[in-house]
Design a protein around this motif. Structure first.
Motif, PDB file in Angstrom:
ATOM      1  N   UNK A  64      29.394  14.693 138.417  1.00  0.00           N
ATOM      2  CA  UNK A  64      28.877  13.685 139.207  1.00  0.00           C
ATOM      3  C   UNK A  64      29.444  12.244 138.711  1.00  0.00           C
ATOM      4  N   UNK A  65      29.648  12.283 137.338  1.00  0.00           N
ATOM      5  CA  UNK A  65      30.310  11.002 136.828  1.00  0.00           C
ATOM      6  C   UNK A  65      31.681  11.108 137.261  1.00  0.00           C
ATOM      7  N   UNK A  66      32.354  12.079 137.646  1.00  0.00           N
ATOM      8  CA  UNK A  66      33.845  12.323 138.034  1.00  0.00           C
ATOM      9  C   UNK A  66      33.929  11.810 139.480  1.00  0.00           C
ATOM     10  N   UNK A  67      32.868  12.023 140.160  1.00  0.00           N
ATOM     11  CA  UNK A  67      32.734  11.649 141.448  1.00  0.00           C
ATOM     12  C   UNK A  67      32.349  10.262 142.108  1.00  0.00           C
ATOM     13  N   UNK A  68      32.040   9.631 141.007  1.00  0.00           N
ATOM     14  CA  UNK A  68      31.467   8.284 141.289  1.00  0.00           C
ATOM     15  C   UNK A  68      32.585   7.430 141.708  1.00  0.00           C
ATOM     16  N   UNK A  69      32.332   6.432 142.611  1.00  0.00           N
ATOM     17  CA  UNK A  69      33.077   5.394 143.319  1.00  0.00           C
ATOM     18  C   UNK A  69      32.903   4.098 142.859  1.00  0.00           C
ATOM     19  N   UNK A  70      31.885   3.952 141.859  1.00  0.00           N
ATOM     20  CA  UNK A  70      31.396   2.465 141.763  1.00  0.00           C
ATOM     21  C   UNK A  70      32.066   1.867 140.641  1.00  0.00           C
TER      22      UNK A  70
END
Length: 299
Positions: free
Chosen positions: A148-154
């Motif tokens: 999830x951290x790798x997929x974050x866009x913020x």
């Protein structure tokens, strides 16, 4: 040689006196003074005001969850696992907000995976060791957390804090799964009943938070109430007995109380969501000591 005229002093410039200027004065503090200050802080800790407020909902939620866990474990092994899974979902629901995670959805997802899959994995394990698949569940939850951290866009603000919050929630959710095997081991259901009585009654010690004289004795009070409650409950359960019940009660009373008191320093604890989450965490965190003591005491 001077011409007799007075020197011109600019009134806009401050005149510093090296004797009286506190900036230039050296700070002399002996080791004994620093040691005395540390000792005073240790004896008289300064708590934030939020930690001195009474949390009635937190106390009631702890008692309700403990009683529901005992009833579910006594009724059926699957219901006991469902009760722990429900506690894991409650933890996933409120833990990221309580500890201020910057990625609440990802933290809730990872904690929820551990909270549901861990008790299910223990329940479907047919023979000992019943907890052997829990590390696999923890690994899956940790993988989900990092993905999830790798997929974050913020921009991943406060990444380290978000990971720490998620990891702590996963750990507590996985620890709670240690209650599940007690539903099918000798004397396990009776142990959970004794522990539930101790957890429910020892939570009363939390109500002393607003009283300055009572605060230093709250941990001891929680342990003493848990000891008495566990010992009395053990009298009615031959499998456990009074001495073993007293030991279990004291351990869970202190551990659950310390967990709640630590979480009571966080500002979201003022809301109902934060208090219910803290209550679930304080019950789940006692699972491993209860499981180990039950194997040593009861067999």
């Amino acid at each position: 040689m001077t011409d007799g005229r007075m020197p011109i002093v600019d009134a806009t410039e401050p005149v510093s006196d090296p004797v009286s200027d506190p900036v230039n004065e050296p700070v002399n503090e002996s080791r004994a003074a620093r040691r005395a200050a540390r000792e005073d802080r240790r004896r008289n800790p300064i708590l934030p005001p939020i930690a001195t407020e009474r949390r009635v909902i937190l106390v009631l939620a702890t008692a309700v969850f403990a009683v529901l866990l005992a009833l579910a474990t006594a009724a059926d092994q699957a219901l006991g696992a469902a009760a722990i899974a429900w506690g894991g979902l409650v933890l996933a629901w409120g833990w990221p907000e309580l500890l201020g995670s910057s990625s609440k959805f990802g933290s809730s997802l990872a904690i929820g995976l551990a909270g549901v899959l861990a008790p299910v994995a223990v329940a479907v394990t047919s023979e000992e060791p019943f907890l052997r698949h829990v590390p696999v569940v923890v690994a899956v939850a940790m993988l989900a957390m990092f993905l999830h951290q790798l997929l974050r866009r913020d921009g991943r603000p406060r990444l380290t804090q978000s990971l720490a919050v998620s990891a702590a929630g996963i750990a507590i959710a996985a620890i709670g799964a240690a209650y599940v095997p007690l539903g099918r081991t000798f004397g396990g259901r009776e142990v959970v009943a004794v522990v539930a009585a101790s957890l429910a009654l020892s939570a009363i010690a939390d109500l002393g938070a607003p009283m300055a004289r009572a605060r230093p004795w709250m941990v001891a009070a929680a342990g003493a109430i848990g000891l008495v409650a566990g010992g009395v409950a053990g009298l009615f359960v031959d499998v456990v007995g009074a001495p073993s019940g007293a030991l279990l009660g004291a351990v869970v009373g202190v551990l659950a109380h310390v967990t709640r008191r630590a979480l009571c320093t966080l500002s979201p604890i003022r809301g109902m969501r934060g208090q219910i989450t803290a209550a679930a965490a304080s019950v789940l965190v006692t699972a491993v000591p209860v499981y180990l003591l039950s194997r040593l005491i009861v067999g």
